[in-house]
Design an enzyme around this catalytic site. Structure first.
Site, mmCIF file in Angstrom:
data_model
loop_
_atom_site.group_PDB
_atom_site.id
_atom_site.type_symbol
_atom_site.label_atom_id
_atom_site.label_comp_id
_atom_site.label_asym_id
_atom_site.label_seq_id
_atom_site.Cartn_x
_atom_site.Cartn_y
_atom_site.Cartn_z
ATOM 1 N N GLU A 205 -9.848 -1.512 5.035
ATOM 2 C CA GLU A 205 -10.602 -0.666 6.290
ATOM 3 C C GLU A 205 -11.805 -2.290 6.715
ATOM 4 O O GLU A 205 -12.742 -2.320 5.478
ATOM 5 C CB GLU A 205 -10.623 0.360 6.295
ATOM 6 C CG GLU A 205 -9.634 1.625 6.354
ATOM 7 C CD GLU A 205 -8.328 1.598 8.024
ATOM 8 O OE1 GLU A 205 -8.947 0.321 8.658
ATOM 9 O OE2 GLU A 205 -7.952 2.200 8.313
ATOM 10 N N ASN B 199 -7.824 -2.460 14.265
ATOM 11 C CA ASN B 199 -8.787 -2.427 13.726
ATOM 12 C C ASN B 199 -9.667 -3.580 12.697
ATOM 13 O O ASN B 199 -10.078 -4.022 12.481
ATOM 14 C CB ASN B 199 -10.162 -1.733 13.225
ATOM 15 C CG ASN B 199 -9.062 -1.229 11.862
ATOM 16 O OD1 ASN B 199 -8.475 -1.839 11.532
ATOM 17 N ND2 ASN B 199 -9.508 0.204 11.635
ATOM 18 N N ASP C 224 0.953 -0.703 -0.537
ATOM 19 C CA ASP C 224 0.247 0.008 -0.186
ATOM 20 C C ASP C 224 0.859 1.041 0.051
ATOM 21 O O ASP C 224 2.043 1.072 -0.032
ATOM 22 C CB ASP C 224 -0.735 -0.243 0.844
ATOM 23 C CG ASP C 224 0.014 0.134 2.663
ATOM 24 O OD1 ASP C 224 0.654 -0.649 2.182
ATOM 25 O OD2 ASP C 224 -0.831 -0.755 3.604
ATOM 26 N N HIS D 209 -7.346 -4.359 10.332
ATOM 27 C CA HIS D 209 -7.558 -4.195 9.020
ATOM 28 C C HIS D 209 -5.640 -4.459 8.224
ATOM 29 O O HIS D 209 -5.218 -5.061 9.665
ATOM 30 C CB HIS D 209 -7.414 -2.356 8.418
ATOM 31 C CG HIS D 209 -6.308 -2.036 8.718
ATOM 32 N ND1 HIS D 209 -6.058 -0.475 9.341
ATOM 33 C CD2 HIS D 209 -4.669 -2.003 8.919
ATOM 34 C CE1 HIS D 209 -4.394 -0.215 9.493
ATOM 35 N NE2 HIS D 209 -4.596 -1.037 9.302
HETATM 36 C C1 GLP Z 1 -0.812 0.655 8.333
HETATM 37 C C2 GLP Z 1 -0.397 -0.348 7.538
HETATM 38 C C3 GLP Z 1 -0.302 -1.871 7.768
HETATM 39 C C4 GLP Z 1 0.035 -2.362 9.016
HETATM 40 C C5 GLP Z 1 -0.699 -2.046 10.144
HETATM 41 C C6 GLP Z 1 -0.517 -2.585 11.591
HETATM 42 O O1 GLP Z 1 -1.551 0.695 8.832
HETATM 43 N N1 GLP Z 1 -0.743 -0.089 5.831
HETATM 44 O O2 GLP Z 1 -0.170 -2.490 6.458
HETATM 45 O O3 GLP Z 1 0.035 -3.906 8.925
HETATM 46 O O4 GLP Z 1 0.166 -0.639 9.632
HETATM 47 O O5 GLP Z 1 0.481 -1.781 12.390
HETATM 48 P P1 GLP Z 1 2.254 -1.350 12.905
HETATM 49 O O6 GLP Z 1 3.191 -3.141 12.548
HETATM 50 O O7 GLP Z 1 3.115 -0.948 13.479
HETATM 51 O O8 GLP Z 1 0.967 -2.131 14.187
#
Ligand code: GLP
Length: 267
Positions: free
Chosen positions: A141, A134, A65, A136
């Site tokens: 989302e 949440n 992304d 995702h």
């Molecule tokens: C972001 C990314 C996701 C990732 C998520 C959790 O929103 N787009 O790909 O999995 O954060 O991040 P973290 O690993 O920092 O908790």
């Protein structure tokens, strides 16, 4: 779905690096994730590369992304982040590291181009994933289509709050992102989702043991024939069938790799 429970985040990273290394040695098309969870895994892989154990020369990579509106050189763009944290420290060709073009004023066209580029590369062999609090994955989302392809998504307020730690203020977090869709992600041949810490425990329980539902986008992994979830004890703490998952791993056949395939030369 295979669920591997490790005592600490560091051991999650070692297991994830073991799984990825097997694919990397075959010159895989890698699906890379940003966020803080995979960083320890990237450090493991960089260390193995520096020790001369691992070459990425034959690999290509596609990011999950990208924020809409951030130029590639912006320090919080995922284009920049993945290079800074990972790919600039290994021997992958920089031109072989792809991400959606978040700076394209016509994001819907950038999304289509990205979807096509993944298909033209023959698809992703192994996709690394984190999970949002949440539920995702990528930036898919809650309430999005379980069958989405690469598209633009409006970030959930919770995601904006969670990700504001990387920006000077919440107002600077982009409101939109381009993300591989859930169908795009599920086309990868092997999915490897990592989660650590208590903050992820509820999302992990929903993904593995909740109903298949667009309310928890990560639950779409339940549809995938080869999904591996690697979690630490804290992230595993809300799983009802935790002991069964440990039992499965303790009884894993010696010939079976983490991709479910026979390990060459074991039998
Ligand atoms: C972001 C990314 C996701 C990732 C998520 C959790 O929103 N787009 O790909 O999995 O954060 O991040 P973290 O690993 O920092 O908790």
């Amino acid at each position: 779905m295979e669920i591997l429970i490790r005592p600490t985040p560091e051991e999650v990273a070692v297991t994830a690096a073991d799984i990825l290394s097997a694919h990397i040695k075959r010159g895989a098309v890698l699906g890379l994730a940003t966020g803080s969870t995979p960083l320890a895994t990237y450090r493991q892989l960089i260390a193995r590369h520096r020790a001369g154990e691992l070459s990425f020369a034959g690999c290509r990579a596609f990011l999950l992304d990208e924020y809409v509106g951030l130029a590639p050189e912006h320090e919080q763009s995922y284009h920049y982040t993945i290079r800074n944290e990972f790919t600039a420290h290994i021997d992958i060709d920089d031109a072989a590291v792809h991400s959606p073009d978040g700076a394209d004023p016509r994001p819907w066209e950038a999304a289509e181009r990205y979807e096509r580029a993944i298909i033209d590369a023959g698809g992703v062999d192994v996709q690394l994933l984190g999970i949002g609090t949440n539920g995702h994955i990528g930036f898919n989302e809650p309430a999005g289509s379980l069958n989405s392809t690469t598209h633009m998504e409006t970030l959930h307020q919770q995601t904006v709050v969670d990700n504001s730690r990387f920006f000077d203020s919440e107002d600077e977090v982009p409101t939109h992102a381009l993300t591989q869709g859930l169908a795009t992600i599920r086309r990868a041949r092997h999915l490897v989702l990592l989660a650590t810490g208590l903050g992820k425990a509820e999302a992990v329980a929903k993904l593995a043991e909740g109903p298949l539902s667009a309310s928890c986008p990560a639950s779409s992994l339940q549809l995938h024939p080869q999904a591996t979830v690697v979690v630490d004890e804290e992230a595993a703490s809300h799983l009802v069938e935790k002991e069964y998952y440990r039992y499965i791993e303790a009884h894993r056949p010696a010939w079976q790799g983490y991709d479910g395939q026979p390990i060459e030369g074991v039998l």
